[in-house]
Design a protein around this motif. Structure first.
Motif, PDB file in Angstrom:
ATOM      1  N   TYR A   1      -0.778 -50.715  61.961  1.00  0.00           N
ATOM      2  CA  TYR A   1      -1.261 -49.928  60.823  1.00  0.00           C
ATOM      3  C   TYR A   1      -2.219 -48.844  61.306  1.00  0.00           C
ATOM      4  O   TYR A   1      -2.099 -47.673  60.932  1.00  0.00           O
ATOM      5  CB  TYR A   1      -1.942 -50.849  59.814  1.00  0.00           C
ATOM      6  N   ILE A   2      -3.176 -49.210  62.160  1.00  0.00           N
ATOM      7  CA  ILE A   2      -4.144 -48.244  62.680  1.00  0.00           C
ATOM      8  C   ILE A   2      -3.433 -47.147  63.471  1.00  0.00           C
ATOM      9  O   ILE A   2      -3.746 -45.959  63.331  1.00  0.00           O
ATOM     10  CB  ILE A   2      -5.203 -48.957  63.555  1.00  0.00           C
ATOM     11  N   ILE A   3      -2.475 -47.530  64.293  1.00  0.00           N
ATOM     12  CA  ILE A   3      -1.728 -46.546  65.090  1.00  0.00           C
ATOM     13  C   ILE A   3      -1.000 -45.569  64.176  1.00  0.00           C
ATOM     14  O   ILE A   3      -1.049 -44.348  64.387  1.00  0.00           O
ATOM     15  CB  ILE A   3      -0.742 -47.265  66.041  1.00  0.00           C
TER      16      ILE A   3
ATOM     17  N   GLU B   1     -15.683 -49.750  65.839  1.00  0.00           N
ATOM     18  CA  GLU B   1     -15.338 -48.351  65.597  1.00  0.00           C
ATOM     19  C   GLU B   1     -15.106 -48.097  64.104  1.00  0.00           C
ATOM     20  O   GLU B   1     -15.622 -47.129  63.537  1.00  0.00           O
ATOM     21  CB  GLU B   1     -14.081 -47.976  66.393  1.00  0.00           C
ATOM     22  N   PHE B   2     -14.374 -48.980  63.463  1.00  0.00           N
ATOM     23  CA  PHE B   2     -14.087 -48.797  62.040  1.00  0.00           C
ATOM     24  C   PHE B   2     -15.312 -49.061  61.171  1.00  0.00           C
ATOM     25  O   PHE B   2     -15.460 -48.456  60.112  1.00  0.00           O
ATOM     26  CB  PHE B   2     -12.871 -49.625  61.623  1.00  0.00           C
ATOM     27  N   LEU B   3     -16.200 -49.935  61.606  1.00  0.00           N
ATOM     28  CA  LEU B   3     -17.462 -50.117  60.883  1.00  0.00           C
ATOM     29  C   LEU B   3     -18.330 -48.860  60.993  1.00  0.00           C
ATOM     30  O   LEU B   3     -19.000 -48.479  60.030  1.00  0.00           O
ATOM     31  CB  LEU B   3     -18.212 -51.339  61.397  1.00  0.00           C
ATOM     32  N   TYR B   4     -18.303 -48.216  62.149  1.00  0.00           N
ATOM     33  CA  TYR B   4     -19.046 -46.971  62.316  1.00  0.00           C
ATOM     34  C   TYR B   4     -18.469 -45.875  61.411  1.00  0.00           C
ATOM     35  O   TYR B   4     -19.208 -45.145  60.754  1.00  0.00           O
ATOM     36  CB  TYR B   4     -19.042 -46.521  63.778  1.00  0.00           C
ATOM     37  N   ILE B   5     -17.146 -45.777  61.361  1.00  0.00           N
ATOM     38  CA  ILE B   5     -16.505 -44.810  60.468  1.00  0.00           C
ATOM     39  C   ILE B   5     -16.893 -45.117  59.022  1.00  0.00           C
ATOM     40  O   ILE B   5     -17.188 -44.207  58.238  1.00  0.00           O
ATOM     41  CB  ILE B   5     -14.974 -44.815  60.654  1.00  0.00           C
ATOM     42  N   THR B   6     -16.916 -46.393  58.661  1.00  0.00           N
ATOM     43  CA  THR B   6     -17.337 -46.794  57.317  1.00  0.00           C
ATOM     44  C   THR B   6     -18.763 -46.332  57.039  1.00  0.00           C
ATOM     45  O   THR B   6     -19.053 -45.801  55.967  1.00  0.00           O
ATOM     46  CB  THR B   6     -17.251 -48.326  57.154  1.00  0.00           C
ATOM     47  N   TYR B   7     -19.631 -46.526  58.012  1.00  0.00           N
ATOM     48  CA  TYR B   7     -21.023 -46.087  57.857  1.00  0.00           C
ATOM     49  C   TYR B   7     -21.080 -44.580  57.602  1.00  0.00           C
ATOM     50  O   TYR B   7     -21.764 -44.129  56.671  1.00  0.00           O
ATOM     51  CB  TYR B   7     -21.831 -46.455  59.109  1.00  0.00           C
ATOM     52  N   LEU B   8     -20.371 -43.803  58.422  1.00  0.00           N
ATOM     53  CA  LEU B   8     -20.389 -42.346  58.252  1.00  0.00           C
ATOM     54  C   LEU B   8     -19.853 -41.928  56.888  1.00  0.00           C
ATOM     55  O   LEU B   8     -20.436 -41.066  56.223  1.00  0.00           O
ATOM     56  CB  LEU B   8     -19.559 -41.669  59.352  1.00  0.00           C
ATOM     57  N   GLU B   9     -18.750 -42.535  56.477  1.00  0.00           N
ATOM     58  CA  GLU B   9     -18.078 -42.105  55.248  1.00  0.00           C
ATOM     59  C   GLU B   9     -18.733 -42.643  53.983  1.00  0.00           C
ATOM     60  O   GLU B   9     -18.666 -41.999  52.940  1.00  0.00           O
ATOM     61  CB  GLU B   9     -16.609 -42.535  55.279  1.00  0.00           C
TER      62      GLU B   9
ATOM     63  N   LEU C   1     -12.636 -52.298  55.359  1.00  0.00           N
ATOM     64  CA  LEU C   1     -11.758 -53.451  55.165  1.00  0.00           C
ATOM     65  C   LEU C   1     -10.813 -53.661  56.345  1.00  0.00           C
ATOM     66  O   LEU C   1     -10.419 -54.805  56.623  1.00  0.00           O
ATOM     67  CB  LEU C   1     -10.982 -53.300  53.857  1.00  0.00           C
ATOM     68  N   ILE C   2     -10.478 -52.603  57.056  1.00  0.00           N
ATOM     69  CA  ILE C   2      -9.711 -52.768  58.296  1.00  0.00           C
ATOM     70  C   ILE C   2     -10.540 -53.578  59.288  1.00  0.00           C
ATOM     71  O   ILE C   2     -10.038 -54.512  59.918  1.00  0.00           O
ATOM     72  CB  ILE C   2      -9.306 -51.407  58.891  1.00  0.00           C
ATOM     73  N   ALA C   3     -11.822 -53.237  59.414  1.00  0.00           N
ATOM     74  CA  ALA C   3     -12.712 -53.980  60.315  1.00  0.00           C
ATOM     75  C   ALA C   3     -12.820 -55.443  59.890  1.00  0.00           C
ATOM     76  O   ALA C   3     -12.755 -56.352  60.724  1.00  0.00           O
ATOM     77  CB  ALA C   3     -14.091 -53.328  60.348  1.00  0.00           C
ATOM     78  N   VAL C   4     -12.968 -55.666  58.597  1.00  0.00           N
ATOM     79  CA  VAL C   4     -13.042 -57.042  58.079  1.00  0.00           C
ATOM     80  C   VAL C   4     -11.751 -57.794  58.389  1.00  0.00           C
ATOM     81  O   VAL C   4     -11.785 -58.965  58.789  1.00  0.00           O
ATOM     82  CB  VAL C   4     -13.330 -57.036  56.559  1.00  0.00           C
ATOM     83  N   GLY C   5     -10.617 -57.137  58.235  1.00  0.00           N
ATOM     84  CA  GLY C   5      -9.330 -57.765  58.550  1.00  0.00           C
ATOM     85  C   GLY C   5      -9.232 -58.180  60.008  1.00  0.00           C
ATOM     86  O   GLY C   5      -8.732 -59.265  60.322  1.00  0.00           O
ATOM     87  N   ILE C   6      -9.705 -57.324  60.891  1.00  0.00           N
ATOM     88  CA  ILE C   6      -9.685 -57.648  62.324  1.00  0.00           C
ATOM     89  C   ILE C   6     -10.575 -58.863  62.600  1.00  0.00           C
ATOM     90  O   ILE C   6     -10.157 -59.805  63.284  1.00  0.00           O
ATOM     91  CB  ILE C   6     -10.147 -56.437  63.168  1.00  0.00           C
ATOM     92  N   ILE C   7     -11.766 -58.845  62.068  1.00  0.00           N
ATOM     93  CA  ILE C   7     -12.705 -59.957  62.285  1.00  0.00           C
ATOM     94  C   ILE C   7     -12.149 -61.246  61.682  1.00  0.00           C
ATOM     95  O   ILE C   7     -12.208 -62.314  62.305  1.00  0.00           O
ATOM     96  CB  ILE C   7     -14.094 -59.596  61.718  1.00  0.00           C
TER      97      ILE C   7
END
Length: 121
Positions: free
Chosen positions: A86-88, A15-23, A61-67
């Motif tokens: 943090y996400i919440i 989800e956060f990678l998709y948001i990264t793509y859009l932004e 970077l949130i996505a990277v942190g999760i991975i």
């Protein structure tokens, strides 16, 4: 339970990678305009594009942190819990600051589920 936590955490990362793509990469696309409730004219503004791209890097970077937490730490629970909290909090802030309550549910629901599962595990 660990497999479920891993799968849902990976969904949050996607989800956060998709948001990264859009932004960051599709800054002026129709999907970006719809997702962030902006006009396509607004998205043509160089300042808006710069702000979105900056925001996109944070989300990536949130996505990277999760991975990283899932696959490169010995005990991923504490790291994942911190990221999910943090996400919440960011989803709550975005929801209240924009007046769009659906932001919390779109951005925070999976993180809430992961956080609950981590606390119960």
């Amino acid at each position: 339970m660990n497999l479920i936590i891993t799968i849902i955490s990976l969904l949050v990362a996607v989800e956060f990678l998709y948001i990264t793509y859009l932004e960051t990469f599709a800054t002026s696309s129709t999907n970006t305009a719809k997702t962030f409730n902006l006009s396509e004219d607004n998205l043509q503004d160089e300042k808006v594009q710069t702000l979105l791209k900056n925001q996109g890097i944070y989300n990536g970077l949130i996505a990277v942190g999760i991975i990283y937490a899932l696959f490169f730490t010995h005990d991923h629970r504490n790291s994942l819990l911190a990221i999910m909290i943090y996400i919440i909090l960011v989803a709550l802030y975005g929801s209240f600051s924009s007046g769009n309550k659906s932001i919390f549910f779109k951005q925070g629901t999976l993180a809430v589920i992961v956080a609950i599962l981590l606390l119960l595990n």
